[in-house]
Design an enzyme around this catalytic site. Structure first.
Site, PDB file in Angstrom:
ATOM      1  CG  ASP A  25      67.321  25.008   0.030  1.00  0.00           C
ATOM      2  OD1 ASP A  25      68.262  24.515  -0.200  1.00  0.00           O
ATOM      3  OD2 ASP A  25      66.506  24.422   0.637  1.00  0.00           O
ATOM      4  CG  ASP A  36      59.152  21.327  -3.727  1.00  0.00           C
ATOM      5  OD1 ASP A  36      59.886  20.816  -4.477  1.00  0.00           O
ATOM      6  OD2 ASP A  36      58.460  20.391  -3.133  1.00  0.00           O
ATOM      7  CG  ASP A  57      75.170  19.905  -2.871  1.00  0.00           C
ATOM      8  OD1 ASP A  57      75.558  18.775  -3.128  1.00  0.00           O
ATOM      9  OD2 ASP A  57      75.694  20.504  -1.895  1.00  0.00           O
ATOM     10  CE  LYS A 107      73.976  16.130  -2.037  1.00  0.00           C
ATOM     11  NZ  LYS A 107      74.132  16.646  -1.337  1.00  0.00           N
TER      12      LYS A 107
HETATM   13  N1  SAM Z   1      74.783  23.296  -1.792  1.00  0.00           N
HETATM   14  C1  SAM Z   1      74.573  23.871  -0.537  1.00  0.00           C
HETATM   15  C2  SAM Z   1      75.687  24.943  -0.108  1.00  0.00           C
HETATM   16  O1  SAM Z   1      76.686  24.625  -0.650  1.00  0.00           O
HETATM   17  O2  SAM Z   1      75.419  25.787   0.962  1.00  0.00           O
HETATM   18  C3  SAM Z   1      74.038  22.815   0.199  1.00  0.00           C
HETATM   19  C4  SAM Z   1      72.823  22.027   0.019  1.00  0.00           C
HETATM   20  S1  SAM Z   1      72.154  20.963   1.002  1.00  0.00           S
HETATM   21  C5  SAM Z   1      73.122  19.487   0.928  1.00  0.00           C
HETATM   22  C6  SAM Z   1      70.649  20.476   0.188  1.00  0.00           C
HETATM   23  C7  SAM Z   1      69.637  21.315   0.263  1.00  0.00           C
HETATM   24  O3  SAM Z   1      68.564  20.652  -0.805  1.00  0.00           O
HETATM   25  C8  SAM Z   1      69.024  21.526   1.483  1.00  0.00           C
HETATM   26  O4  SAM Z   1      69.112  22.845   2.012  1.00  0.00           O
HETATM   27  C9  SAM Z   1      67.409  21.147   1.171  1.00  0.00           C
HETATM   28  O5  SAM Z   1      66.423  22.164   1.769  1.00  0.00           O
HETATM   29  C10 SAM Z   1      67.397  21.256  -0.430  1.00  0.00           C
HETATM   30  N2  SAM Z   1      66.184  20.713  -0.863  1.00  0.00           N
HETATM   31  C11 SAM Z   1      65.979  19.273  -0.750  1.00  0.00           C
HETATM   32  N3  SAM Z   1      64.856  19.001  -1.491  1.00  0.00           N
HETATM   33  C12 SAM Z   1      64.496  20.170  -2.415  1.00  0.00           C
HETATM   34  C13 SAM Z   1      63.440  20.593  -3.103  1.00  0.00           C
HETATM   35  N4  SAM Z   1      62.512  19.952  -3.490  1.00  0.00           N
HETATM   36  N5  SAM Z   1      63.379  21.716  -3.754  1.00  0.00           N
HETATM   37  C14 SAM Z   1      64.367  22.856  -3.266  1.00  0.00           C
HETATM   38  N6  SAM Z   1      65.282  22.663  -2.483  1.00  0.00           N
HETATM   39  C15 SAM Z   1      65.387  21.201  -1.858  1.00  0.00           C
END
Ligand code: SAM
Length: 196
Positions: free
Chosen positions: A62, A79, A104, A144
């Site tokens: 994440d 990232d 997700d 997702k």
């Molecule tokens: N599935 C997780 C849980 O059950 O705890 C919840 C995920 S949350 C809806 C979405 C996550 O995607 C966020 O924490 C965000 O930081 C991460 N995210 C968004 N863009 C990203 C990227 N380019 N690389 C890594 N993580 C990313």
């Protein structure tokens, strides 16, 4: 107790579609705060809780910090679209490739629905590119996306690379939300190109 309600979406999808099982190696993209990883640790038997079943592996990635979780390895502040992250994932995987990639991930929403939709589709497309180096043949992706006009681009790309692509709207996803999942099974990258 789960870190976030999103756990119930993965439980529901997995109960119905059998994505996870003991012994599998899983990459959880966008893992913070860690609820999906909690589910994955249980279902792949990452802690060896069931001594009679094979032991799996869970790697959560994440942009944000993720509190430690027994049974999971985390790659925080990373990232997924950064090539450095790909190298780190490859170093941390105990097997050369993962059996399952969960995503997700969600970019920070601007509130402009069309723009948010495009950003998330692009993120999923990037993840699909990465799969080439980190997903084993016959592997699975669950990702997702927010519905919109470019969803078919992602669906088409998945259908080029996976034999079985389904659209899933979990009950536990709020009704008014535009979030949907693609479940793509039987990754066949490489095979397609050999056929003439
Ligand atoms: N599935 C997780 C849980 O059950 O705890 C919840 C995920 S949350 C809806 C979405 C996550 O995607 C966020 O924490 C965000 O930081 C991460 N995210 C968004 N863009 C990203 C990227 N380019 N690389 C890594 N993580 C990313």
């Amino acid at each position: 107790n789960y870190r976030c309600r999103s756990a119930f979406k993965l439980l529901e999808i997995d109960d119905k579609h059998k994505v996870l099982r003991p012994g599998l190696s899983v990459i959880d993209c966008g893992a913070a705060p860690g609820a999906w990883s909690q589910v994955a640790v249980q279902r792949v038997n990452a802690l060896g809780t069931d001594p009679n079943a094979p032991v799996g592996f869970v790697l959560g990635v994440d942009l944000l910090h993720i509190s430690p979780l027994e049974g999971a390895v985390f790659l925080p502040n990373a990232d997924i679209t950064d090539p450095v992250t790909l190298k780190k994932i490859q170093e941390l995987l105990p097997t050369e490739r993962a059996d399952v990639i969960l995503s997700d991930m969600a970019p920070n929403a601007t509130g402009i629905r069309e723009l948010d939709h495009q950003k998330l589709i692009n993120l999923c497309l990037t993840l699909l590119d990465l799969s080439q180096s980190i997903l084993r043949p016959r592997g699975t992706i669950l990702c997702k996306f927010w519905d919109g006009r470019e969803a078919h681009l992602l669906q088409n790309r998945l259908m080029e690379h996976f034999q079985d692509v389904r659209t899933i709207k979990p009950q536990s996803s709020r009704k008014e939300s535009a979030e949907i999942y693609y479940l793509a099974k039987l990754y066949n990258d490489g095979m397609k190109h050999q056929k003439h």
